[in-house]
Design a protein around this motif. Sequence first.
Motif, PDB file in Angstrom:
ATOM      1  N   LYS A   1      50.307  36.508  55.825  1.00  0.00           N
ATOM      2  CA  LYS A   1      49.891  37.578  54.925  1.00  0.00           C
ATOM      3  C   LYS A   1      48.495  37.329  54.388  1.00  0.00           C
ATOM      4  O   LYS A   1      47.687  38.254  54.243  1.00  0.00           O
ATOM      5  N   SER A   2      48.205  36.055  54.110  1.00  0.00           N
ATOM      6  CA  SER A   2      46.883  35.719  53.595  1.00  0.00           C
ATOM      7  C   SER A   2      45.798  35.996  54.632  1.00  0.00           C
ATOM      8  O   SER A   2      44.750  36.572  54.325  1.00  0.00           O
TER       9      SER A   2
ATOM     10  N   SER B   1      45.413  39.811  55.341  1.00  0.00           N
ATOM     11  CA  SER B   1      44.817  40.576  54.239  1.00  0.00           C
ATOM     12  C   SER B   1      43.377  40.160  53.980  1.00  0.00           C
ATOM     13  O   SER B   1      42.676  40.777  53.172  1.00  0.00           O
ATOM     14  N   GLN B   2      42.946  39.090  54.671  1.00  0.00           N
ATOM     15  CA  GLN B   2      41.575  38.575  54.535  1.00  0.00           C
ATOM     16  C   GLN B   2      41.250  38.187  53.087  1.00  0.00           C
ATOM     17  O   GLN B   2      40.106  38.308  52.641  1.00  0.00           O
ATOM     18  N   LYS B   3      42.273  37.723  52.336  1.00  0.00           N
ATOM     19  CA  LYS B   3      42.036  37.348  50.932  1.00  0.00           C
ATOM     20  C   LYS B   3      41.329  36.003  50.807  1.00  0.00           C
ATOM     21  O   LYS B   3      40.642  35.747  49.831  1.00  0.00           O
TER      22      LYS B   3
END
Length: 245
Positions: A163-164, A167-169
Amino acid sequence: MAGNKYIKLLGIIIATVMINVIVFSPGIIGVAIGENAFASAFGITLVLASILALLYGSYHAFFKQPAPLPVKEMVTHDDYVEALMPFMRVGSLEGDITVTLDQMERLIRKKDTLMNVLGQRFEVEELSYKKFASVIREVEKLLYLNVRSMINRLRVFDEAEYKSVMSQKSSRFSSGIMQQKANLYHEFLSFMKHSLDTNEEILLKLDKLLLEISRLDSFDPAEIENMPCMREIDSLIKQTKYYKQ
């Protein structure tokens, strides 16, 4: 599996109750809390130990996750189902796992139907029966081999990191590193899709085999290998003969 958990917990409860009955019953040991310091200490300790035993048993029965069975030791249908079920809690994979479990159930039904039809059309000792039964078993092995490969990949899947990355967080790493990470997860998702497609192709070929068996009046054992569906199945088996787990 759930039944065994209830049985084990029930055994702990019965054993705990029996010990307490024996210790506190006046007609047996007759320990009475408050009678004297030793009896009080012993009685309170036993009560606390009983509570802890019940809590520990409940935890092991319903909350502690058992060590996963090594993939190479999986033999039965239930082994594969048990290995897949934990991933139902992974939101990103729930849909794929649901489809996989459904494909495995459909395989069982199709195999049972095929074996019943074969039993009606041939004697078990006939060469035709043996050839068809052998192909059905090989196709079954093929689907489970495919599921086994999926389980190997699933066990190294990290949903939080997935997910990280997607999402490119995370800005701590360079764009090149993040792209490589994204490529790995795209490869994983592509593998899962391809595996589901392969399973569906296997099931479709079993449907074709059932159709051809049901609509032909007689078989020459020497011609079985030349049936269209048999050639397709043989080709599929050869394609995945060296499939890496």
